[in-house]
Design a protein around this motif. Structure first.
Motif, PDB file in Angstrom:
ATOM      1  N   PRO A  74      -0.559   5.981  -7.017  1.00 26.52           N
ATOM      2  CA  PRO A  74      -0.674   4.516  -6.955  1.00 26.52           C
ATOM      3  C   PRO A  74      -2.037   4.031  -7.464  1.00 26.52           C
ATOM      4  O   PRO A  74      -2.664   4.695  -8.279  1.00 26.52           O
ATOM      5  CB  PRO A  74      -0.500   4.224  -5.460  1.00 26.52           C
ATOM      6  CG  PRO A  74      -1.103   5.426  -4.796  1.00 26.52           C
ATOM      7  CD  PRO A  74      -0.808   6.591  -5.712  1.00 26.52           C
ATOM      8  N   THR A  76      -4.814   3.962  -5.910  1.00 23.33           N
ATOM      9  CA  THR A  76      -5.901   4.686  -5.243  1.00 23.33           C
ATOM     10  C   THR A  76      -6.581   5.611  -6.248  1.00 23.33           C
ATOM     11  O   THR A  76      -6.166   6.754  -6.420  1.00 23.33           O
ATOM     12  CB  THR A  76      -5.334   5.508  -4.069  1.00 23.33           C
ATOM     13  OG1 THR A  76      -4.378   4.742  -3.377  1.00 23.33           O
ATOM     14  CG2 THR A  76      -6.417   5.964  -3.126  1.00 23.33           C
ATOM     15  N   LEU A  90       1.191   8.471  -3.192  1.00 19.09           N
ATOM     16  CA  LEU A  90       2.154   7.766  -2.337  1.00 19.09           C
ATOM     17  C   LEU A  90       3.535   8.058  -2.924  1.00 19.09           C
ATOM     18  O   LEU A  90       4.100   7.272  -3.669  1.00 19.09           O
ATOM     19  CB  LEU A  90       1.863   6.265  -2.307  1.00 19.09           C
ATOM     20  CG  LEU A  90       2.852   5.382  -1.559  1.00 19.09           C
ATOM     21  CD1 LEU A  90       3.056   5.847  -0.127  1.00 19.09           C
ATOM     22  CD2 LEU A  90       2.392   3.943  -1.589  1.00 19.09           C
ATOM     23  N   SER A  97      10.882   2.252  -1.487  1.00 16.70           N
ATOM     24  CA  SER A  97      10.006   2.369  -0.322  1.00 16.70           C
ATOM     25  C   SER A  97      10.703   3.078   0.836  1.00 16.70           C
ATOM     26  O   SER A  97      10.042   3.635   1.711  1.00 16.70           O
ATOM     27  CB  SER A  97       9.504   0.998   0.113  1.00 16.70           C
ATOM     28  OG  SER A  97      10.579   0.147   0.417  1.00 16.70           O
ATOM     29  N   TRP A 127      -2.751   3.386  -0.618  1.00 14.81           N
ATOM     30  CA  TRP A 127      -2.357   2.440  -1.654  1.00 14.81           C
ATOM     31  C   TRP A 127      -3.510   2.061  -2.566  1.00 14.81           C
ATOM     32  O   TRP A 127      -3.378   2.013  -3.778  1.00 14.81           O
ATOM     33  CB  TRP A 127      -1.754   1.184  -1.029  1.00 14.81           C
ATOM     34  CG  TRP A 127      -1.276   0.246  -2.079  1.00 14.81           C
ATOM     35  CD1 TRP A 127      -1.825  -0.943  -2.430  1.00 14.81           C
ATOM     36  CD2 TRP A 127      -0.162   0.430  -2.947  1.00 14.81           C
ATOM     37  NE1 TRP A 127      -1.118  -1.513  -3.460  1.00 14.81           N
ATOM     38  CE2 TRP A 127      -0.085  -0.690  -3.796  1.00 14.81           C
ATOM     39  CE3 TRP A 127       0.784   1.451  -3.094  1.00 14.81           C
ATOM     40  CZ2 TRP A 127       0.895  -0.832  -4.773  1.00 14.81           C
ATOM     41  CZ3 TRP A 127       1.756   1.304  -4.069  1.00 14.81           C
ATOM     42  CH2 TRP A 127       1.806   0.176  -4.889  1.00 14.81           C
ATOM     43  N   ASP A 128      -4.650   1.772  -1.977  1.00  9.50           N
ATOM     44  CA  ASP A 128      -5.791   1.379  -2.794  1.00  9.50           C
ATOM     45  C   ASP A 128      -7.059   1.955  -2.188  1.00  9.50           C
ATOM     46  O   ASP A 128      -7.064   2.409  -1.040  1.00  9.50           O
ATOM     47  CB  ASP A 128      -5.881  -0.138  -2.908  1.00  9.50           C
ATOM     48  CG  ASP A 128      -6.556  -0.592  -4.197  1.00  9.50           C
ATOM     49  OD1 ASP A 128      -7.066   0.278  -4.942  1.00  9.50           O
ATOM     50  OD2 ASP A 128      -6.585  -1.799  -4.467  1.00  9.50           O
ATOM     51  N   ASN A 144      -3.958   1.955   3.724  1.00 11.06           N
ATOM     52  CA  ASN A 144      -2.636   2.580   3.850  1.00 11.06           C
ATOM     53  C   ASN A 144      -1.557   1.518   3.811  1.00 11.06           C
ATOM     54  O   ASN A 144      -1.702   0.454   4.399  1.00 11.06           O
ATOM     55  CB  ASN A 144      -2.530   3.324   5.186  1.00 11.06           C
ATOM     56  CG  ASN A 144      -3.335   4.596   5.206  1.00 11.06           C
ATOM     57  OD1 ASN A 144      -3.166   5.449   4.362  1.00 11.06           O
ATOM     58  ND2 ASN A 144      -4.232   4.714   6.167  1.00 11.06           N
ATOM     59  N   VAL A 145      -0.443   1.833   3.168  1.00  8.79           N
ATOM     60  CA  VAL A 145       0.658   0.878   3.083  1.00  8.79           C
ATOM     61  C   VAL A 145       1.817   1.231   4.012  1.00  8.79           C
ATOM     62  O   VAL A 145       2.671   0.403   4.277  1.00  8.79           O
ATOM     63  CB  VAL A 145       1.144   0.737   1.614  1.00  8.79           C
ATOM     64  CG1 VAL A 145       1.887   1.983   1.160  1.00  8.79           C
ATOM     65  CG2 VAL A 145       1.985  -0.493   1.422  1.00  8.79           C
TER      66      VAL A 145
END
Length: 186
Positions: A74, A76, A90, A97, A127-128, A144-145
């Motif tokens: 992703p 990140t 991820l 999802s 996620w990022d 975190n997502v």
């Protein structure tokens, strides 16, 4: 070359080390050739003039440690001044999802080789990320997502998390000094 698409993570290369060239841009691909999210396995390097080359093609079977669910790169992504590249995973099995797994963080050297896998219960769908290096330490701040945000279906989610990982860069391979979790009340 493997058909990965959907560029997600973007990081400017601060120093020329290994195959990294200062001023170039690294981009992680989130989707595979079938355009399924959470299945991309490549990081490309792009020059300011637009030339592209493969920096890393990550194989889940050859990782130095566990990455729950496999590989899906992703947003990140960070490149440290010391030449270490940190990218999140991820992963999904079918691009939805509903099949997303916890994933991990991967540390790559300046040649694009994965040298360390960081996974624990606090890394849950990275996620990022943003990162800063201070001397022989690097601090990674990872959102975190999967901590109820996907399950929230667009509703406000309380207790989202950001983790802070401190890496020791003084040895041949970065090592985790600490992992701390913070909760965000939205």
């Amino acid at each position: 070359a493997n058909g990965d698409v959907n560029p997600y993570g973007v990081a400017i290369v601060p120093a020329s080390i290994g195959n990294l060239t200062a001023g170039n841009i690294l981009i992680s691909n989130f989707n595979n050739s079938a355009n399924l999210q959470g299945t991309g396995t490549t990081i490309v390097q792009i020059t300011p003039g637009g030339s592209q080359s493969l920096f890393a093609w990550i194989n889940a079977e050859t990782l130095p440690g566990a990455c729950p669910g496999g590989i899906g790169l992703p947003t990140t992504l960070a490149v440290l001044p010391s030449g270490w590249v940190v990218v999140g995973s991820l992963p999904t099995t079918d691009g939805t999802s509903a099949t997303a797994q916890a994933g991990c963080l991967l540390v790559l050297d300046g040649w694009g080789n994965v040298v360390e896998t960081i996974a624990n219960s606090w890394i849950n769908g990275p996620w990022d990320m943003t990162a800063v290096q201070q001397g022989s330490q690097a601090f990674l701040f990872v959102s975190n997502v999967l901590n109820d945000t996907v399950a929230g279906g667009g509703n406000v989610v309380n207790e989202g998390s950001v983790i802070r990982i401190t890496l020791d860069l003084s040895s041949a391979t970065p090592t985790v000094q600490s992992i701390e979790i913070g909760r965000a009340h939205v």
